[in-house]
Design a protein around this motif. Sequence first.
Motif, short mmCIF file in Angstrom:
data_model
loop_
_atom_site.label_atom_id
_atom_site.label_comp_id
_atom_site.label_asym_id
_atom_site.label_seq_id
_atom_site.Cartn_x
_atom_site.Cartn_y
_atom_site.Cartn_z
N THR A 9 -14.97 24.21 -0.92
CA THR A 9 -15.56 22.96 -1.39
C THR A 9 -16.99 22.80 -0.89
N ASP A 11 -18.51 20.73 1.05
CA ASP A 11 -19.13 19.41 1.00
C ASP A 11 -19.77 19.10 2.35
N ASP A 38 -15.55 19.21 -8.95
CA ASP A 38 -15.14 17.85 -8.56
C ASP A 38 -13.73 17.55 -9.07
N ASN A 41 -11.15 19.48 -6.97
CA ASN A 41 -11.04 18.86 -5.65
C ASN A 41 -10.18 17.61 -5.69
N LYS A 47 -9.49 15.45 -2.63
CA LYS A 47 -10.77 15.34 -1.91
C LYS A 47 -11.80 14.71 -2.84
N CYS A 49 -15.64 14.41 -3.00
CA CYS A 49 -16.80 14.98 -2.29
C CYS A 49 -17.92 13.95 -2.17
N TYR A 50 -18.68 14.05 -1.09
CA TYR A 50 -19.87 13.21 -0.96
C TYR A 50 -20.93 13.67 -1.96
N TYR A 53 -20.59 18.49 -7.69
CA TYR A 53 -20.58 19.95 -7.83
C TYR A 53 -22.01 20.51 -7.94
N ARG A 56 -23.72 20.45 -4.58
CA ARG A 56 -23.13 21.43 -3.66
C ARG A 56 -23.52 22.85 -4.09
N THR A 122 -16.12 18.87 7.84
CA THR A 122 -16.64 17.79 7.01
C THR A 122 -15.90 16.49 7.31
#
Length: 132
Positions: A9, A11, A38, A41, A47, A49-50, A53, A56, A122
């Motif tokens: 991931t 992230d 995304d 995840n 998850k 993500c902050y 995609y 990242r 993370t």
Amino acid sequence: MKRVITYGTFDLLHYGHINLLRRAKEQGDYLIVALSTDEFNWREKQKKCYFDYEKRKQLLEAIRYVDLVIPEEGWGQKVTDVKEYHIDTFVMGDDWVGEFDFIEEQTPATVLYLPRTPEVSTTQIKSDLKLN
Ligand code: C2G
């Protein structure tokens, strides 16, 4: 040319990820990173993500060890990826030890689990930031 692949991931990219990517690249000449989308995840790892995609992916593509970033859209694509990209070594951190041994049974690739960088994650970063 020895080709290596790893999945994740990535992230809030941190030095634990970089340690993994550096050691993965040391296994060969060309490193492919299959980056969790995304949707994957959220659907499969719950998850959020902050960074999305594209962000990242942009971060990973800026890392000297990384030669190509492809999307990871599902758990089941690994055997196909390894065959399609003629992978010699499949690398994951050892929190996954044993989970991907089937790759060696179904493809010519060798599976290598590398020790995680223990003190960073993370999840920990997010939790520490909430406290400050
Ligand atoms: N990692 C590490 N040290 C850390 C944190 C992560 O070596 N302190 C490694 C993990 O073991 C993994 C890679 O960095 O090999 C990416 O970590 P994550 O982004 O957390 O990946 P994960 O959510 O485990 O997704 O299909 C496999 C999954 O996509 C792996």
